[in-house]
Scaffold this motif. Structure first.
Motif, PDB file in Angstrom:
ATOM      1  N   LYS A   1       0.832  -1.209   0.000  1.00 35.53           N
ATOM      2  CA  LYS A   1       0.000   0.000   0.000  1.00 35.53           C
ATOM      3  C   LYS A   1       0.864   1.254   0.000  1.00 35.53           C
ATOM      4  N   LYS A   2       2.000   1.213   0.696  1.00 32.34           N
ATOM      5  CA  LYS A   2       2.909   2.358   0.689  1.00 32.34           C
ATOM      6  C   LYS A   2       3.426   2.618  -0.722  1.00 32.34           C
ATOM      7  N   THR A   3       3.739   1.530  -1.436  1.00 35.87           N
ATOM      8  CA  THR A   3       4.209   1.662  -2.819  1.00 35.87           C
ATOM      9  C   THR A   3       3.124   2.268  -3.695  1.00 35.87           C
ATOM     10  N   LEU A   4       1.887   1.807  -3.522  1.00 33.95           N
ATOM     11  CA  LEU A   4       0.771   2.332  -4.306  1.00 33.95           C
ATOM     12  C   LEU A   4       0.570   3.811  -4.028  1.00 33.95           C
ATOM     13  N   ASN A   5       0.679   4.225  -2.769  1.00 32.90           N
ATOM     14  CA  ASN A   5       0.505   5.639  -2.422  1.00 32.90           C
ATOM     15  C   ASN A   5       1.592   6.499  -3.056  1.00 32.90           C
ATOM     16  N   LEU A   6       2.825   6.000  -3.055  1.00 34.01           N
ATOM     17  CA  LEU A   6       3.913   6.754  -3.670  1.00 34.01           C
ATOM     18  C   LEU A   6       3.676   6.941  -5.166  1.00 34.01           C
ATOM     19  N   ILE A   7       3.249   5.876  -5.818  1.00 32.95           N
ATOM     20  CA  ILE A   7       2.998   5.955  -7.264  1.00 32.95           C
ATOM     21  C   ILE A   7       1.853   6.910  -7.561  1.00 32.95           C
ATOM     22  N   ASN A   8       0.786   6.841  -6.767  1.00 32.27           N
ATOM     23  CA  ASN A   8      -0.371   7.701  -6.999  1.00 32.27           C
ATOM     24  C   ASN A   8      -0.068   9.160  -6.687  1.00 32.27           C
ATOM     25  N   ASN A   9       0.813   9.419  -5.715  1.00 24.02           N
ATOM     26  CA  ASN A   9       1.222  10.799  -5.438  1.00 24.02           C
ATOM     27  C   ASN A   9       1.950  11.390  -6.631  1.00 24.02           C
ATOM     28  N   GLU A  10       2.817  10.590  -7.245  1.00 24.53           N
ATOM     29  CA  GLU A  10       3.525  11.048  -8.446  1.00 24.53           C
ATOM     30  C   GLU A  10       2.544  11.270  -9.590  1.00 24.53           C
ATOM     31  N   LYS A  11       1.561  10.388  -9.655  1.00 21.31           N
ATOM     32  CA  LYS A  11       0.547  10.500 -10.709  1.00 21.31           C
ATOM     33  C   LYS A  11      -0.237  11.801 -10.563  1.00 21.31           C
ATOM     34  N   GLN A  12      -0.581  12.155  -9.318  1.00 13.92           N
ATOM     35  CA  GLN A  12      -1.348  13.374  -9.075  1.00 13.92           C
ATOM     36  C   GLN A  12      -0.527  14.615  -9.407  1.00 13.92           C
ATOM     37  N   LYS A  13       0.787  14.562  -9.133  1.00 15.42           N
ATOM     38  CA  LYS A  13       1.651  15.693  -9.465  1.00 15.42           C
ATOM     39  C   LYS A  13       1.620  15.968 -10.968  1.00 15.42           C
ATOM     40  N   LYS A  14       1.535  14.882 -11.729  1.00 15.05           N
ATOM     41  CA  LYS A  14       1.501  15.021 -13.189  1.00 15.05           C
ATOM     42  C   LYS A  14       0.087  15.271 -13.700  1.00 15.05           C
ATOM     43  N   LYS A  15      -0.880  15.281 -12.765  1.00 11.56           N
ATOM     44  CA  LYS A  15      -2.300  15.468 -13.100  1.00 11.56           C
ATOM     45  C   LYS A  15      -2.770  14.441 -14.118  1.00 11.56           C
ATOM     46  N   ASP A  16      -2.264  13.237 -13.951  1.00  9.81           N
ATOM     47  CA  ASP A  16      -2.650  12.136 -14.846  1.00  9.81           C
ATOM     48  C   ASP A  16      -3.825  11.387 -14.220  1.00  9.81           C
ATOM     49  N   ASP A  17      -5.040  11.966 -14.340  1.00  7.56           N
ATOM     50  CA  ASP A  17      -6.204  11.379 -13.685  1.00  7.56           C
ATOM     51  C   ASP A  17      -7.284  10.959 -14.682  1.00  7.56           C
ATOM     52  N   THR A  18      -6.878  10.764 -15.919  1.00  5.73           N
ATOM     53  CA  THR A  18      -7.881  10.401 -16.923  1.00  5.73           C
ATOM     54  C   THR A  18      -8.184   8.915 -16.933  1.00  5.73           C
ATOM     55  N   ILE A  19      -7.320   8.109 -16.308  1.00  6.42           N
ATOM     56  CA  ILE A  19      -7.551   6.663 -16.247  1.00  6.42           C
ATOM     57  C   ILE A  19      -8.210   6.329 -14.924  1.00  6.42           C
ATOM     58  N   HIS A  20      -9.337   5.632 -14.980  1.00  8.69           N
ATOM     59  CA  HIS A  20     -10.060   5.218 -13.789  1.00  8.69           C
ATOM     60  C   HIS A  20      -9.799   3.733 -13.529  1.00  8.69           C
ATOM     61  N   TYR A  21      -9.749   3.370 -12.263  1.00 13.31           N
ATOM     62  CA  TYR A  21      -9.597   1.974 -11.852  1.00 13.31           C
ATOM     63  C   TYR A  21     -10.759   1.630 -10.938  1.00 13.31           C
ATOM     64  N   ILE A  22     -11.501   0.609 -11.294  1.00 14.23           N
ATOM     65  CA  ILE A  22     -12.663   0.251 -10.503  1.00 14.23           C
ATOM     66  C   ILE A  22     -12.601  -1.203 -10.077  1.00 14.23           C
ATOM     67  N   LEU A  23     -12.785  -1.407  -8.787  1.00 18.30           N
ATOM     68  CA  LEU A  23     -12.890  -2.752  -8.225  1.00 18.30           C
ATOM     69  C   LEU A  23     -14.289  -3.283  -8.516  1.00 18.30           C
ATOM     70  N   PHE A  24     -14.394  -4.561  -8.893  1.00 19.73           N
ATOM     71  CA  PHE A  24     -15.733  -5.109  -9.133  1.00 19.73           C
ATOM     72  C   PHE A  24     -15.783  -6.580  -8.748  1.00 19.73           C
ATOM     73  N   LEU A  25     -16.968  -7.007  -8.361  1.00 20.23           N
ATOM     74  CA  LEU A  25     -17.222  -8.427  -8.170  1.00 20.23           C
ATOM     75  C   LEU A  25     -17.817  -8.943  -9.476  1.00 20.23           C
ATOM     76  N   PRO A  26     -17.118  -9.832 -10.172  1.00 18.58           N
ATOM     77  CA  PRO A  26     -17.537 -10.239 -11.524  1.00 18.58           C
ATOM     78  C   PRO A  26     -18.977 -10.719 -11.619  1.00 18.58           C
TER      79      PRO A  26
END
Length: 367
Positions: free
Chosen positions: A143-168
């Protein structure tokens, strides 16, 4: 009593067999596939699922040879119980399998010590290889790794890709069709029946009070982009029901989403298997991997099969850094009565392996 190969009967799976795969398969071959995988294969092609049985009805081997279309077939899970190996049981199973697939292009995953035998039986030289990785993942560190990656993503304002959890088993038919179409684009063949069966939530899972998600046997993660990206972020509540699902469906009706990847994680006899994992690029694959696992807590056992051409990807490197180790090399081979043995050409040019970061089948030949 001595073993007599003439006493072995090869028969098709019955429905009860698909739901009750012998426990020795999971105990002896600890990294073998899940019961869900066998159930899904049975629904795709019941006549392509074979069992080797003794007169006392003891099951000593299984084998799959699934006809996926008029042109393609795939085999897996050629497993013979340890004390009956190298006695001809595998040959009986393989002969019945080849009769069933006829002259279709027939693919298998092989382990290294079976390559020479498979080539003698008419298989091609390996078309490509993949690495099976297995290990225990510390979710807190992940989770720490995911937070670091997402913080970098937000700095670049790269928010056009959505990720959704789903139960198939809960997703809308329209969204399911989108996923099936994306899967078909990668494979070059339609796997509708297999995916629908894989998506069913029908496996008896032992509940773990420390993690509510252990009550589910399969969970998915979808990466997508709206064609006109004006929607709010998609979230999931504690009951795993998609918020804003109406928003998604309205976009599907007027302006379909572009799927950029998806992954599934499902319960095995021991641990969890991530398969498939498909993505347009390695950063999307990495996000799907991290987000799928971050829904858990504590330490969980995970395995995944990654094609050899991804060993320099950030996903592969990160997975190794998390402690997963190479358990085996898997070799993809093909057979066809129309082809000469040893043909090393990629026989399915419509298979887009460049988008495959986790292969669906974790089974190989163990005979």
């Amino acid at each position: 009593m001595s073993f007599d190969i003439n006493n072995v009967t090869i028969r098709h799976f019955r429905e009860i067999d698909a739901a009750n795969i012998p426990k020795w398969i999971f105990d002896v071959e600890g990294w073998g596939t899940s019961a869900k995988f066998f159930k899904s294969c049975f629904k795709v092609d019941p006549l392509g699922c074979f069992i080797a049985e003794l007169p006392n009805l003891e099951i000593i081997g299984i084998c799959l040879g699934l006809n996926l279309s008029d042109d393609f077939a795939f085999g897996g899970s050629l497993v013979v119980r340890k004390e009956y190996r190298r006695k001809g049981v595998a040959n009986l199973l393989c002969n019945e399998r080849l009769k069933h697939v006829q002259n279709r292009l027939f693919g298998i995953n092989s382990i290294e010590n079976r390559i020479a035998t498979n080539i003698k039986s008419g298989m091609s030289y390996p078309i490509f290889t993949a690495q099976m990785l297995i290990g225990d993942v510390n979710i807190s560190a992940l989770k720490k790794t995911l937070n670091l990656i997402n913080n970098e993503k937000q700095k670049k304002k790269d928010d056009t890709i959505h990720y959704i959890l789903f139960l198939p088993h809960l997703i809308n038919e329209q969204l399911l069709q989108q996923i099936i179409s994306y899967d078909e684009r990668i494979h070059g063949i339609n796997r509708d029946i297999f995916l629908r069966s894989l998506f069913e939530n029908d496996e008896k899972i032992v509940q773990n009070n420390s993690n509510e998600l252990d009550k589910q046997d399969i969970i998915g993660m979808l990466a997508f982009r709206f064609n006109n990206d004006i929607s709010p972020p998609i979230t999931v509540n504690s009951n795993y029901e998609m918020k804003n699902v109406g928003n998604i469906l309205s976009h599907l009706e007027s302006n379909p989403i572009d799927i950029l990847g998806y992954g599934l994680i499902y319960k095995k006899y021991i641990g969890w298997n991530i398969a498939p994992l498909y993505a347009e690029n390695e950063m999307i694959a990495l996000q799907i991997w991290l987000r799928l696992l971050s829904i858990f807590s504590g330490v969980i056992r995970v395995d995944i099969i990654i094609p050899e051409d991804k060993i320099k990807s950030q996903l592969f490197i990160m997975i190794q850094n998390m402690g997963l180790k190479n358990e085996a090399t898997i070799y993809r081979m093909y057979h066809s009565n129309k082809l000469e043995a040893g043909d090393g050409v990629n026989l399915n040019p419509n298979f887009l392996i460049q988008y495959v970061y986790g292969m669906t089948s974790s089974s190989a030949s163990l005979v």
